[in-house]
Design a protein around this motif. Structure first.
Motif, short mmCIF file in Angstrom:
data_model
loop_
_atom_site.label_atom_id
_atom_site.label_comp_id
_atom_site.label_asym_id
_atom_site.label_seq_id
_atom_site.Cartn_x
_atom_site.Cartn_y
_atom_site.Cartn_z
N ALA A 21 15.99 -77.86 -43.79
CA ALA A 21 15.22 -78.58 -44.81
C ALA A 21 13.89 -79.08 -44.26
N VAL A 22 13.94 -79.78 -43.15
CA VAL A 22 12.70 -80.34 -42.61
C VAL A 22 11.91 -79.24 -41.91
N ASP B 75 15.08 -85.36 -45.61
CA ASP B 75 14.00 -84.44 -45.94
C ASP B 75 12.89 -85.16 -46.71
NA NA Z 1 11.46 -79.59 -46.34
#
Ligand code: NA
Ligand code: PHE
Length: 445
Positions: A20-21, A257
């Motif tokens: 996600a990140v 996130d």
């Molecule tokens: Na992201």
């Protein structure tokens, strides 16, 4: 053959957070927010994450864990003999499109890291950082080299496997990245123009809400940033065993996130205003503002090296999750060994990325969708269309095809308030919102 699994639930969480990140939080978030008016966009983005994003994230991971298959296989297994698996192919296509431009942008990050390591970028070039960056990305060969290098790194991790490749890689840089971003944010708010930047980000100018594209972009950014809908989270979920509980992990991923996106906004917008850069200047925004900050700050050279190292690792932890989707598909459907599947897909993505890279320079006249160049067109199709469509399908599958107790069971929820709220969101609210936002955009094109 025995299906691979994570070593622990924490390993899964780190890998999913790693997915996600990424560049989405720093590079994409800042320029999409910049193009869409800042504060009001941030509000819509957060609503999308809460109402659509996190509930669907739970849907996606649950499907993967239940089916223990890649995205196409999962649909085939859960809904045998029906055409639902077509959605799986959209997902695979989306990962290929995203990885093609993701790797090019990650290549720019690698080049910056190299530039600071060798010292070439430390002194402000006579033409300024903006012009220098433009000159670099419009070159024919340089950016393709860095894109290729990035794809090789991604491939080498994926071909090792789930536990010793993907999971291990993710355990390394996530905490460091978090520390660095917070440090940078603190510095950035002390810059002379910081107030304007923070106002841009946190004081919503509601007049932008008249434009349907803002809603569309906010939803697209939520999907992109959460790695949602196209099988990355499903594939990662498929390496979980049934004993590992989902809701807490999934909420944690979503919150992390979003936090990263807000923090990078706090890093970037003050600098954007302090240095008189246009916040709507598009995909190159970050690569121009950050060097400006580093140039002004004491120990900027060292910070720049650490920052771009972290950025590259953040990009890698996401790119491996993108690559894993088609690789897992080929391993099952074509019975390919992991190594050959990784090689084949990486090669295809490399070639497709070459067109993206040339699209910044000599092919910038090629605009497949509206006035978007190749990068923006691939991004538009994948993030604004394929991701929400795939997400919608998942919501419909679990909300309508499953019965309620199966849906709750698959995601480790019970007939409690939280369980009911989640079920309402995925059965009615999320699908309706996705549809409205879609139709609204289509009608107004
Ligand atoms: Na992201
Ligand atoms: N979520 C990642 C980011 O924000 C990008 C990504 C999208 C990764 C889709 C996997 C799937 O950088």
């Amino acid at each position: 053959m025995q299906r691979e699994h994570w070593a622990s639930r924490l390993g899964f969480m780190l890998a999913a957070m790693g997915s996600a990140v990424g560049l989405g939080n720093i590079w994409r978030f800042s320029y999409v927010a910049g193009e869409n008016g800042g504060g009001a966009f941030l509000v819509l983005y957060m609503i999308s994450v809460l109402v659509i994003g996190i509930p669907l994230l739970l849907v996606e991971v649950s499907i993967g864990r239940k089916a223990q298959q890649d995205i196409v296989g999962s649909y085939k297994k859960l809904v045998p003999g029906k055409p639902w698996f077509m959605v799986g192919y959209f997902g695979v296509l989306a990962t290929l499109l995203i990885l093609s431009f993701y790797s090019v942008v990650a290549g720019w990050s690698l080049y910056y890291l190299w530039g600071y390591l060798t010292g070439d970028l430390v002194q402000m070039p006579a033409e300024g950082y903006g012009a220098t960056f433009d000159a670099f990305i419009t070159e024919d060969y340089g950016p393709i080299f860095w894109h290729g290098l990035f794809m090789i790194i991604t491939m080498l991790i994926v071909l090792v496997g789930v536990k010793n490749g993907i999971e291990l890689a993710n355990k390394i840089l996530m905490p460091v990245l978090a520390l660095l971003m917070v440090g940078l944010a603190v510095y950035s708010v002390t810059l002379p123009g910081a107030v304007d930047g923070l106002a841009f980000l946190f004081q919503p100018d509601w007049s932008v809400l008249k434009d349907p594209t803002v809603y569309f972009s906010a939803m697209g950014q939520a999907f992109f940033s959460l790695s949602l809908g196209i099988g990355t989270m499903m594939t990662y979920g498929s390496y979980l065993s049934k004993s590992q509980k989902l809701p807490g992990a999934v909420a944690g991923i979503g919150v992390m996130d979003t936090l990263f996106a807000v923090i990078s906004g706090v890093v970037i917008f003050p600098a954007v205003f302090a240095f008189g850069i246009d916040p709507s200047s598009g995909p190159t925004l970050v690569f121009i503002t950050l060097p400006e900050i580093f140039y002004q700050m004491s120990f900027g050279h060292v910070i720049a090296i650490i920052f771009f190292t972290a950025l590259c690792f953040a990009a890698i932890s996401s790119s491996i999750s993108l690559l894993e989707v088609p690789v897992a598909y080929l391993m099952r459907a074509a019975k390919m060994p992991r190594k050959s599947a990784s090689l084949l897909v990486s090669f295809v993505v490399f070639i497709s990325g070459v067109t993206v890279s040339l699209g910044m320079g000599k092919w910038s006249g090629i605009t497949p969708i509206g006035d978007r160049n190749i990068l923006d067109s691939m991004d538009y199709i994948a993030s604004n269309i394929l991701m929400p469509v795939c997400g919608l399908s998942m919501a419909l599958l679990v909300g309508w095809y499953f019965n309620k107790s199966d849906a709750l069971h698959a995601s480790d929820l019970s007939n409690s308030k939280i369980g009911d709220a989640w079920y309402m969101l995925i059965k009615f609210v999320a699908p309706i919102l996705i549809l409205i936002i879609f139709l609204n955009e289509l009608v107004n094109v």
